[in-house]
Design a protein around this motif. Structure first.
Motif, mmCIF file in Angstrom:
data_model
loop_
_atom_site.group_PDB
_atom_site.id
_atom_site.type_symbol
_atom_site.label_atom_id
_atom_site.label_comp_id
_atom_site.label_asym_id
_atom_site.label_seq_id
_atom_site.Cartn_x
_atom_site.Cartn_y
_atom_site.Cartn_z
ATOM 1 N N TYR A 92 0.847 -1.188 0.000
ATOM 2 C CA TYR A 92 0.000 0.000 0.000
ATOM 3 C C TYR A 92 0.898 1.260 0.000
ATOM 4 O O TYR A 92 1.800 1.363 -0.818
ATOM 5 C CB TYR A 92 -0.976 -0.050 1.180
ATOM 6 C CG TYR A 92 -1.784 -1.328 1.165
ATOM 7 C CD1 TYR A 92 -2.781 -1.530 0.209
ATOM 8 C CD2 TYR A 92 -1.518 -2.372 2.060
ATOM 9 C CE1 TYR A 92 -3.492 -2.722 0.154
ATOM 10 C CE2 TYR A 92 -2.227 -3.562 2.015
ATOM 11 C CZ TYR A 92 -3.212 -3.738 1.055
ATOM 12 O OH TYR A 92 -3.897 -4.915 1.002
ATOM 13 N N TYR A 93 0.694 2.207 0.925
ATOM 14 C CA TYR A 93 1.656 3.310 1.019
ATOM 15 C C TYR A 93 2.895 2.863 1.794
ATOM 16 O O TYR A 93 4.036 3.155 1.409
ATOM 17 C CB TYR A 93 1.026 4.532 1.696
ATOM 18 C CG TYR A 93 1.960 5.741 1.673
ATOM 19 C CD1 TYR A 93 1.852 6.682 0.659
ATOM 20 C CD2 TYR A 93 2.952 5.914 2.644
ATOM 21 C CE1 TYR A 93 2.725 7.774 0.615
ATOM 22 C CE2 TYR A 93 3.813 6.993 2.606
ATOM 23 C CZ TYR A 93 3.697 7.926 1.588
ATOM 24 O OH TYR A 93 4.562 8.983 1.549
ATOM 25 N N GLY A 97 6.053 5.126 0.896
ATOM 26 C CA GLY A 97 5.247 5.381 -0.295
ATOM 27 C C GLY A 97 5.568 4.366 -1.363
ATOM 28 O O GLY A 97 6.639 4.412 -1.974
ATOM 29 N N TYR A 99 2.709 1.968 -3.417
ATOM 30 C CA TYR A 99 1.777 1.677 -4.511
ATOM 31 C C TYR A 99 0.647 2.692 -4.670
ATOM 32 O O TYR A 99 -0.194 2.527 -5.546
ATOM 33 C CB TYR A 99 1.163 0.289 -4.292
ATOM 34 C CG TYR A 99 2.165 -0.830 -4.458
ATOM 35 C CD1 TYR A 99 2.460 -1.351 -5.715
ATOM 36 C CD2 TYR A 99 2.829 -1.365 -3.361
ATOM 37 C CE1 TYR A 99 3.388 -2.371 -5.873
ATOM 38 C CE2 TYR A 99 3.758 -2.390 -3.510
ATOM 39 C CZ TYR A 99 4.029 -2.888 -4.762
ATOM 40 O OH TYR A 99 4.945 -3.899 -4.925
ATOM 41 N N HIS A 100 0.616 3.743 -3.866
ATOM 42 C CA HIS A 100 -0.538 4.643 -3.881
ATOM 43 C C HIS A 100 -0.680 5.389 -5.204
ATOM 44 O O HIS A 100 -1.790 5.781 -5.568
ATOM 45 C CB HIS A 100 -0.471 5.624 -2.711
ATOM 46 C CG HIS A 100 0.671 6.580 -2.775
ATOM 47 N ND1 HIS A 100 1.992 6.178 -2.781
ATOM 48 C CD2 HIS A 100 0.697 7.948 -2.837
ATOM 49 C CE1 HIS A 100 2.777 7.229 -2.838
ATOM 50 N NE2 HIS A 100 2.025 8.317 -2.875
ATOM 51 N N ASN A 101 0.418 5.594 -5.935
ATOM 52 C CA ASN A 101 0.341 6.273 -7.237
ATOM 53 C C ASN A 101 0.687 5.336 -8.396
ATOM 54 O O ASN A 101 0.984 5.796 -9.498
ATOM 55 C CB ASN A 101 1.300 7.466 -7.258
ATOM 56 C CG ASN A 101 0.789 8.639 -6.436
ATOM 57 O OD1 ASN A 101 -0.415 8.865 -6.356
ATOM 58 N ND2 ASN A 101 1.694 9.371 -5.814
ATOM 59 N N ALA A 105 -2.980 0.753 -8.175
ATOM 60 C CA ALA A 105 -3.962 1.464 -7.361
ATOM 61 C C ALA A 105 -5.290 1.605 -8.093
ATOM 62 O O ALA A 105 -6.341 1.745 -7.457
ATOM 63 C CB ALA A 105 -3.418 2.846 -6.981
ATOM 64 N N MET A 112 -5.762 4.065 -0.931
ATOM 65 C CA MET A 112 -4.584 4.077 -0.080
ATOM 66 C C MET A 112 -4.312 5.469 0.469
ATOM 67 O O MET A 112 -4.694 6.480 -0.130
ATOM 68 C CB MET A 112 -3.365 3.602 -0.877
ATOM 69 C CG MET A 112 -3.529 2.229 -1.478
ATOM 70 S SD MET A 112 -2.059 1.737 -2.420
ATOM 71 C CE MET A 112 -2.829 0.649 -3.632
ATOM 72 N N SER A 114 -1.981 8.723 1.599
ATOM 73 C CA SER A 114 -0.905 9.450 0.930
ATOM 74 C C SER A 114 0.231 9.753 1.902
ATOM 75 O O SER A 114 1.024 10.661 1.674
ATOM 76 C CB SER A 114 -1.448 10.755 0.328
ATOM 77 O OG SER A 114 -2.047 11.550 1.330
ATOM 78 N N ASP A 117 1.013 4.633 6.394
ATOM 79 C CA ASP A 117 -0.255 4.006 6.781
ATOM 80 C C ASP A 117 -0.077 2.841 7.738
ATOM 81 O O ASP A 117 -1.019 2.095 8.004
ATOM 82 C CB ASP A 117 -1.017 3.536 5.540
ATOM 83 C CG ASP A 117 -0.214 2.556 4.685
ATOM 84 O OD1 ASP A 117 0.848 2.089 5.139
ATOM 85 O OD2 ASP A 117 -0.650 2.255 3.557
ATOM 86 N N PHE A 154 -6.364 1.607 5.331
ATOM 87 C CA PHE A 154 -6.903 2.035 4.043
ATOM 88 C C PHE A 154 -8.415 2.168 4.130
ATOM 89 O O PHE A 154 -9.025 1.769 5.130
ATOM 90 C CB PHE A 154 -6.502 1.083 2.908
ATOM 91 C CG PHE A 154 -6.788 -0.382 3.151
ATOM 92 C CD1 PHE A 154 -8.063 -0.843 3.464
ATOM 93 C CD2 PHE A 154 -5.766 -1.322 3.046
ATOM 94 C CE1 PHE A 154 -8.330 -2.193 3.664
ATOM 95 C CE2 PHE A 154 -6.014 -2.686 3.256
ATOM 96 C CZ PHE A 154 -7.306 -3.110 3.557
#
Length: 268
Positions: A92-93, A97, A99-101, A105, A112, A114, A117, A154
């Motif tokens: 995830y994040y 950081g 996979y959020h961008n 996703a 997720m 930013s 998390d 999330f």
């Protein structure tokens, strides 16, 4: 190991460490798989393989190219493959950081954060189903309330189905029981359940299925859930993963993750 593996499992260090747990479960349930360790990138033939399921668990996003992520998305949407993300510091994040961008996703069933998390708790986080029947949850004693110790926070997307919620707890001794064999009464111990958080979300994306589980599959985050159920299972890992590797796990824990893998791969 099957020459035509059903599952591509990426992450969780290697089979001598955290990956041993999921490798043991897949071996136990006859789910053929191939491994990509956390420090490695997929082999050159990744784009030509037709896996039924891609599992990303604590796997660095930097090890996947944009082309490889886009390939996974296409395989899910157009070819009916499955995608399962399990929690971890690099899921995830995560910590920095991940996979959020990313293209993934777009199809994962969760929104997720930013920012960092990761959530760690000293008291149990109890898991409770939100539905009475689902192939991932069926035939398991959820009334025994398995618990975990940490997770990635999330939100579920609006079209996703949340199958499990996590209830964080605050436990306070009001009268510590020190006598051996004494029964703990309600006035001795106070357990407060905090607002639930989504813990397992699933969805159908195009022709394929996607799932997001907030915790990992191995200690320390998975906590007591790894021992959920008796009898305990002793499972040796395939020799191709290393000599003398094995896991000892609870039978319900193994069944839950096997059913999650099977459903997301379109086998249930």
């Amino acid at each position: 190991m099957n020459s035509d593996p059903l599952i591509c499992y990426l992450g969780d260090d290697d089979a001598s460490r955290a990956a041993a747990y999921l490798c043991g479960i897949m071996t136990r349930y006859g789910l053929s798989f191939t491994r990509v360790d956390s420090g490695a990138s997929p082999k050159e033939d990744f784009l030509t393989q037709s896996y039924a399921l891609y599992v990303l668990s604590d796997y660095p996003a930097k090890n996947l190219s944009q082309e490889q992520m886009t390939h996974i998305v296409r395989r899910v949407q157009e070819d009916g493959a499955g995608l399962l993300m399990l929690g971890g510091w690099e899921s995830y994040y995560g910590r920095l950081g991940e996979y959020h961008n990313s293209p993934l996703a777009q199809i994962l069933p969760v929104l997720m954060a930013s920012q960092d998390d990761r959530r760690n708790y000293p008291c149990p986080v109890f898991l409770k189903p939100t539905v009475e029947e689902h192939p991932v949850l069926n035939d398991l004693p959820w009334q025994t309330a398995p618990s975990v110790g940490g997770f990635n926070a999330f939100e579920a997307k609006s079209n996703a189905t949340v199958l499990l919620q996590g209830y964080r707890s605050q436990i306070t001794w009001t009268n510590a029981v020190t006598t051996v064999g004494a029964t703990c009464q309600s006035q001795d111990l106070c357990v407060n359940l905090l607002a639930p958080v989504p813990f397992l979300a699933v969805d159908q994306v195009g022709s394929g299925r996607v799932a997001a589980f907030a915790s990992d599959v191995a200690p320390h985050w998975i906590g007591g859930m790894v021992d959920w159920g008796t009898p305990r299972i002793f499972q040796e890992l395939p020799s191709s993963l290393g000599d003398g590797l094995f896991v000892e796990i609870g039978c319900h824990y193994a069944q839950f993750f096997a059913q999650l893998l099977q459903w997301t791969a379109g086998l249930r």
